[in-house]
Design an enzyme around this catalytic site. Sequence first.
Site, short mmCIF file in Angstrom:
data_model
loop_
_atom_site.label_atom_id
_atom_site.label_comp_id
_atom_site.label_asym_id
_atom_site.label_seq_id
_atom_site.Cartn_x
_atom_site.Cartn_y
_atom_site.Cartn_z
N PHE A 11 23.98 43.65 39.06
CA PHE A 11 23.99 45.12 38.95
C PHE A 11 25.06 45.70 39.85
O PHE A 11 24.85 46.64 40.60
CB PHE A 11 22.59 45.67 39.28
CG PHE A 11 22.28 47.00 38.64
CD1 PHE A 11 22.45 47.19 37.28
CD2 PHE A 11 21.81 48.06 39.41
CE1 PHE A 11 22.16 48.41 36.68
CE2 PHE A 11 21.51 49.30 38.82
CZ PHE A 11 21.68 49.46 37.46
N LYS A 128 34.12 35.32 33.64
CA LYS A 128 35.05 34.30 33.17
C LYS A 128 34.63 32.88 33.55
O LYS A 128 35.04 31.92 32.89
CB LYS A 128 36.45 34.58 33.73
CG LYS A 128 37.19 35.68 33.01
CD LYS A 128 38.64 35.77 33.42
CE LYS A 128 38.78 36.27 34.84
NZ LYS A 128 38.34 37.67 35.03
N GLU A 152 33.33 39.20 24.99
CA GLU A 152 34.50 40.06 24.74
C GLU A 152 35.16 40.49 26.04
O GLU A 152 36.39 40.54 26.14
CB GLU A 152 34.05 41.30 23.95
CG GLU A 152 35.14 42.28 23.62
CD GLU A 152 36.19 41.67 22.70
OE1 GLU A 152 35.86 41.41 21.55
OE2 GLU A 152 37.34 41.46 23.14
N VAL A 155 38.39 38.96 28.44
CA VAL A 155 39.82 39.16 28.20
C VAL A 155 40.07 40.65 27.91
O VAL A 155 39.46 41.21 27.00
CB VAL A 155 40.32 38.31 27.00
CG1 VAL A 155 41.79 38.59 26.71
CG2 VAL A 155 40.10 36.83 27.26
N GLY A 209 42.88 49.82 44.66
CA GLY A 209 41.73 49.00 44.26
C GLY A 209 42.05 48.03 43.14
O GLY A 209 41.17 47.36 42.62
N GLU A 212 43.00 42.64 45.34
CA GLU A 212 42.11 42.28 46.44
C GLU A 212 42.91 42.15 47.73
O GLU A 212 44.14 42.05 47.71
CB GLU A 212 41.45 40.91 46.15
CG GLU A 212 40.84 40.77 44.79
CD GLU A 212 39.43 41.34 44.75
OE1 GLU A 212 38.76 41.34 45.80
OE2 GLU A 212 39.01 41.78 43.67
N ASP A 223 44.20 34.43 37.55
CA ASP A 223 43.37 35.25 36.66
C ASP A 223 43.88 35.17 35.22
O ASP A 223 43.10 34.96 34.28
CB ASP A 223 43.39 36.71 37.14
CG ASP A 223 42.67 37.64 36.19
OD1 ASP A 223 41.43 37.56 36.10
OD2 ASP A 223 43.36 38.44 35.50
N LYS A 227 42.31 33.51 31.40
CA LYS A 227 42.29 34.17 30.10
C LYS A 227 43.03 33.36 29.04
O LYS A 227 42.62 33.30 27.88
CB LYS A 227 42.85 35.59 30.23
CG LYS A 227 41.89 36.47 31.03
CD LYS A 227 42.55 37.66 31.67
CE LYS A 227 41.53 38.46 32.46
NZ LYS A 227 42.15 39.55 33.25
N GLY A 325 38.24 48.09 34.62
CA GLY A 325 37.60 49.39 34.82
C GLY A 325 36.11 49.30 34.59
O GLY A 325 35.64 48.51 33.79
#
Lengths: 344, 344
Positions: A11, A128, A152, A155, A209, A212, A223, A227, A325
């Site tokens: 959460f 991921k 979904e 990626v 933001g 990191e 990262d 993908k 986002g």
Amino acid sequence: MKKLKVAIIGFGTVGQGVAEIILNKAEDLEKSDGVAFEVTAVSDMQKGSLLDATGVDLAAALNAVKEGGTLESCGGAMPGRTAIETIAECDADIVLEATYTDIKTGEPATSHVKAAIDRGMHVATTNKGPVVLFARELIDRAAAKKVRFLFEGTVMSGTPTLSFAMRNLAGCEIRGIQGILNGTTNYMLTEMENGKPYDEALAQAQELGYAEAVPDADVEGFDAVGKVVILSNLLLGAKIAPGDVDREGITKITPGQIADAAAAGKRYKLIGSAKRAAGGAIEASVRPVALPLSDPLAGVGGATNALTFDTDLLGPVTVVGAGAGRTETGFSLYADMIEIARGA
Amino acid sequence: MKKLKVAIIGFGTVGQGVAEIILNKAEDLEKSDGVAFEVTAVSDMQKGSLLDATGVDLAAALNAVKEGGTLESCGGAMPGRTAIETIAECDADIVLEATYTDIKTGEPATSHVKAAIDRGMHVATTNKGPVVLFARELIDRAAAKKVRFLFEGTVMSGTPTLSFAMRNLAGCEIRGIQGILNGTTNYMLTEMENGKPYDEALAQAQELGYAEAVPDADVEGFDAVGKVVILSNLLLGAKIAPGDVDREGITKITPGQIADAAAAGKRYKLIGSAKRAAGGAIEASVRPVALPLSDPLAGVGGATNALTFDTDLLGPVTVVGAGAGRTETGFSLYADMIEIARGA
């Protein structure tokens, strides 16, 4: 009206993002699809767990965690209950897995996914870890239980890419993919093109933001590699791991290289790509490429992502949209839920 | 294996394009979906009609019409049989409507679509006529018969746009659309930017088969207007007709304007757009717009099309791909057929 019970495991930003969408869109969904999602469990390692077979008060839960608080004071609070225990007891139709990503072990997410599938629950995840490492195994495991395993959001967040390839491009052969799959580095490259040196571009991305404090996952290309692995294994029939992807990040790109590229009518992008080479092997890479401005990916600036599918019947087809986002990634889970509801 | 019988009405470029795909992809589709499409009827106003309940020889039919020939010599030839008679007798599960477009009356396509729906057949079409003029009525008519009426190919050929909005973006509110919806004019504008005057750009587009001898449908914006009407009525809940769209073509754009735009970091595109204005009315237009190069649509060159959906949850999402072509438009019908097979 069809009611589907939902458990939210994790959460944080994404879990809260999808909770807000479930709340805000309930009326629309009832009207359009005759479906209601009822959240009967929430579990978070730090914030605690809720369980209520008649539906937890999602607005109260969102409010409780707003300022870094816990779920303890909410109705249905189950002190000390773990995610695995919550999955075992929640009797949900759909489990949303949105805990933190560990791309090396895939845990704890993979255990959550397996536990849910084994109980006959559909699973949607933005994580991921399990997908990079075990996608095929988990898809097969879900199929054996006649449930869906959807991801979904792994990626380009909620921007439809996997569902686009699997459903809308069904009938086409996908011969390869190439894309801008990491928003942080694309933002930084755009800033560097506007004259900022690497360090300043990174500092600004951190301030916003996007990046990191330890930015390696983004700037070293890890990262994007994840993908590329997901896309290769799902869409190109590959069976590759992150180590199989040739990787080069953006840390060595100099202002001089960017200026030279601009003078030649080109623009550097961190491009993740995969294609079937002669003989059937998969060639997969993540590396900076100076693209001609005529390439659809060259015009994609800032934190936006884009992915081109090379197909036999349509030629290249590109999807451009948000790559991250709270709401955008939350939407990916919501879209997976709707897909499950329409198929279920 | 599920077998679905298919009638092809209109055997020109698009009808032949989908026939080739059905032939070439039969094996793949059987493997992926356990579905076989069997073409039991072909009807073309000029080339004649075929009818064979056990399946027409599609390869022979394609071969017969290759050099402008007719279907007369093929097995199952039905001299003098009309499209409407063919639909009445073919007992197909799916009718593909690919006759010529008449955007003023929608005929003869609309009569074909209605005849098929009324007999309980699914319909897929690439024909803008019936869809621009009567989409809502035909969708409702199909729903009443529990069949589908699909028309992916009316916007950006086989590049998924309508299915993308209806299925992948389900759960999002689409607040507006804007796009490059006509490949001919985009090709011409790209050439004009490279220094060609309007007349030369047009002559070249005509030579390449992009533009008609009478190019008004493209260069005056009528073709794009049709697509804006389809998108507005299907996705924005509008009920508009072509006359409701503010229209300006590209015929008045001068090399000077294009140079001025380039100097200001902009690029002219013929943009079709629609959005809900305050009060709920739809504002729809087709007009040349000088876009900043940072706009995802600005980088779309040549005959390529692109469409941006403005959504509440994902922000802008753009699909870029082919806007025309024999195989590309044929694929739109094939994609609609797969969608019908998966839902049927």
